[in-house]
Structure formats: C-alpha cells, structure tokens
Design a protein around this motif. Structure first.
Motif, PDB file in Angstrom:
ATOM      1  N   ASN A  95       0.829  -1.211   0.000  1.00  0.00           N
ATOM      2  CA  ASN A  95       0.000   0.000   0.000  1.00  0.00           C
ATOM      3  C   ASN A  95       0.857   1.252   0.000  1.00  0.00           C
ATOM      4  O   ASN A  95       1.921   1.291   0.619  1.00  0.00           O
ATOM      5  CB  ASN A  95      -0.917   0.019   1.230  1.00  0.00           C
ATOM      6  CG  ASN A  95      -1.854  -1.156   1.260  1.00  0.00           C
ATOM      7  OD1 ASN A  95      -2.443  -1.514   0.258  1.00  0.00           O
ATOM      8  ND2 ASN A  95      -1.991  -1.772   2.417  1.00  0.00           N
ATOM      9  N   TYR A 121       0.378   5.407   0.728  1.00  0.00           N
ATOM     10  CA  TYR A 121      -0.477   6.469   1.235  1.00  0.00           C
ATOM     11  C   TYR A 121       0.185   7.804   0.917  1.00  0.00           C
ATOM     12  O   TYR A 121       1.340   8.030   1.283  1.00  0.00           O
ATOM     13  CB  TYR A 121      -0.701   6.310   2.733  1.00  0.00           C
ATOM     14  CG  TYR A 121      -1.256   4.944   3.091  1.00  0.00           C
ATOM     15  CD1 TYR A 121      -2.555   4.593   2.756  1.00  0.00           C
ATOM     16  CD2 TYR A 121      -0.469   3.998   3.741  1.00  0.00           C
ATOM     17  CE1 TYR A 121      -3.066   3.342   3.065  1.00  0.00           C
ATOM     18  CE2 TYR A 121      -0.969   2.752   4.055  1.00  0.00           C
ATOM     19  CZ  TYR A 121      -2.276   2.427   3.713  1.00  0.00           C
ATOM     20  OH  TYR A 121      -2.762   1.191   4.027  1.00  0.00           O
ATOM     21  N   THR A 147      -7.274  11.114   6.786  1.00  0.00           N
ATOM     22  CA  THR A 147      -7.573   9.823   6.160  1.00  0.00           C
ATOM     23  C   THR A 147      -6.337   8.929   6.133  1.00  0.00           C
ATOM     24  O   THR A 147      -6.407   7.741   6.467  1.00  0.00           O
ATOM     25  CB  THR A 147      -8.124  10.029   4.739  1.00  0.00           C
ATOM     26  OG1 THR A 147      -9.339  10.778   4.821  1.00  0.00           O
ATOM     27  CG2 THR A 147      -8.388   8.719   4.038  1.00  0.00           C
ATOM     28  N   VAL A 148      -5.194   9.498   5.743  1.00  0.00           N
ATOM     29  CA  VAL A 148      -3.948   8.727   5.719  1.00  0.00           C
ATOM     30  C   VAL A 148      -3.594   8.248   7.128  1.00  0.00           C
ATOM     31  O   VAL A 148      -3.242   7.087   7.330  1.00  0.00           O
ATOM     32  CB  VAL A 148      -2.792   9.557   5.114  1.00  0.00           C
ATOM     33  CG1 VAL A 148      -1.452   8.872   5.328  1.00  0.00           C
ATOM     34  CG2 VAL A 148      -3.039   9.808   3.638  1.00  0.00           C
ATOM     35  N   ASN A 207      -5.582   7.706   9.664  1.00  0.00           N
ATOM     36  CA  ASN A 207      -6.509   6.642  10.071  1.00  0.00           C
ATOM     37  C   ASN A 207      -6.150   5.309   9.429  1.00  0.00           C
ATOM     38  O   ASN A 207      -6.237   4.255  10.069  1.00  0.00           O
ATOM     39  CB  ASN A 207      -7.951   7.026   9.737  1.00  0.00           C
ATOM     40  CG  ASN A 207      -8.495   8.074  10.681  1.00  0.00           C
ATOM     41  OD1 ASN A 207      -8.051   8.195  11.822  1.00  0.00           O
ATOM     42  ND2 ASN A 207      -9.450   8.850  10.210  1.00  0.00           N
ATOM     43  N   ARG A 208      -5.726   5.332   8.188  1.00  0.00           N
ATOM     44  CA  ARG A 208      -5.313   4.089   7.518  1.00  0.00           C
ATOM     45  C   ARG A 208      -4.042   3.528   8.138  1.00  0.00           C
ATOM     46  O   ARG A 208      -3.881   2.313   8.269  1.00  0.00           O
ATOM     47  CB  ARG A 208      -5.147   4.326   6.027  1.00  0.00           C
ATOM     48  CG  ARG A 208      -6.487   4.540   5.345  1.00  0.00           C
ATOM     49  CD  ARG A 208      -6.352   4.710   3.875  1.00  0.00           C
ATOM     50  NE  ARG A 208      -7.670   4.896   3.271  1.00  0.00           N
ATOM     51  CZ  ARG A 208      -7.879   5.509   2.141  1.00  0.00           C
ATOM     52  NH1 ARG A 208      -6.853   5.987   1.445  1.00  0.00           N
ATOM     53  NH2 ARG A 208      -9.096   5.641   1.673  1.00  0.00           N
ATOM     54  N   LEU A 209      -3.136   4.423   8.527  1.00  0.00           N
ATOM     55  CA  LEU A 209      -1.915   3.969   9.199  1.00  0.00           C
ATOM     56  C   LEU A 209      -2.243   3.355  10.559  1.00  0.00           C
ATOM     57  O   LEU A 209      -1.619   2.368  10.963  1.00  0.00           O
ATOM     58  CB  LEU A 209      -0.927   5.122   9.356  1.00  0.00           C
ATOM     59  CG  LEU A 209      -0.310   5.660   8.065  1.00  0.00           C
ATOM     60  CD1 LEU A 209       0.553   6.874   8.351  1.00  0.00           C
ATOM     61  CD2 LEU A 209       0.468   4.592   7.341  1.00  0.00           C
ATOM     62  N   GLN A 266      -4.933   1.724  11.305  1.00  0.00           N
ATOM     63  CA  GLN A 266      -5.454   0.387  11.041  1.00  0.00           C
ATOM     64  C   GLN A 266      -4.301  -0.595  10.823  1.00  0.00           C
ATOM     65  O   GLN A 266      -4.341  -1.724  11.312  1.00  0.00           O
ATOM     66  CB  GLN A 266      -6.376   0.396   9.824  1.00  0.00           C
ATOM     67  CG  GLN A 266      -7.680   1.122  10.072  1.00  0.00           C
ATOM     68  CD  GLN A 266      -8.497   1.307   8.805  1.00  0.00           C
ATOM     69  OE1 GLN A 266      -8.021   1.078   7.699  1.00  0.00           O
ATOM     70  NE2 GLN A 266      -9.735   1.738   8.976  1.00  0.00           N
ATOM     71  N   GLN A 267      -3.273  -0.159  10.091  1.00  0.00           N
ATOM     72  CA  GLN A 267      -2.097  -1.008   9.864  1.00  0.00           C
ATOM     73  C   GLN A 267      -1.340  -1.256  11.169  1.00  0.00           C
ATOM     74  O   GLN A 267      -0.748  -2.315  11.367  1.00  0.00           O
ATOM     75  CB  GLN A 267      -1.149  -0.348   8.854  1.00  0.00           C
ATOM     76  CG  GLN A 267      -1.692  -0.228   7.462  1.00  0.00           C
ATOM     77  CD  GLN A 267      -1.622  -1.560   6.729  1.00  0.00           C
ATOM     78  OE1 GLN A 267      -0.840  -2.425   7.053  1.00  0.00           O
ATOM     79  NE2 GLN A 267      -2.483  -1.702   5.738  1.00  0.00           N
TER      80      GLN A 267
END
Length: 96
Positions: A24, A26, A40-41, A43-45, A47-48
């Motif tokens: 992925n 970002y 948004t970035v 929040n995705r980090l 999750q990872q």
C-alpha cells in the motif's frame, strides 16, 4: 519493529510525501492544505498499526524545502505511531 520507506514525489503541479506500507502507498500532498486528506492517511496507518509496530524512513537525495518538511513530518509521525501503538497494546486492541 518494521521500517517502511517514505519518498518525495516532486511533480509540476503537486509535491507528495508517499508512505509505503507493504503493498500500500499512502500519499500526503505537501503543496495542498487538505487536513481531511492527512486525517484519512493517518486513520489508515492506525489500522495497519494494529498488526504491529512500524516506523518510516525518508529516502530522498535532494535536500530542498520539501526534504526538510518531510523529514520533520516523518519524525513527528514516527513518534505518534509509537505512542498510539503503546495505547493500543495497553487496551488490548492489537491483532497480534
């Protein structure tokens, strides 16, 4: 702790800080004021991060303004990721 690569993509219109996590990527656009995009970035980090602690290392050979901004951004981001990981661990919210 796993270390992922971050790079600066300089374009004609925008300059991007690209954070590569496994397969992925970002993107944080440095030439735009877009707090929702950064959120948004992040929040995705997060999750990872539930899968294990990691940090970023900047790979770039051009020492310009974007390099220095990105370097500081990565330093702050790594600190935040470490703090959040410890909180996730304390609350037993990790996938490990």
């Amino acid at each position: 702790m796993e270390t992922f690569k971050a790079s600066i993509i300089r374009g004609d219109q925008n300059t991007i800080l690209a954070l590569n996590v496994g397969d992925n990527r970002y993107d944080i656009i440095l030439t735009e004021d877009n707090p929702n995009g950064v959120k948004t970035v992040f929040n995705r980090l997060l999750q990872q991060l539930k899968n294990g602690v990691f940090n970023f290392e900047l790979e770039d050979s051009t020492e310009d303004l974007y390099f220095h901004i990105s370097k500081e951004y990565i330093t702050q981001l790594n600190s935040e990721l470490s703090n959040v990981y410890n909180e996730l661990k304390d609350y037993e919210l990790l996938n490990e």
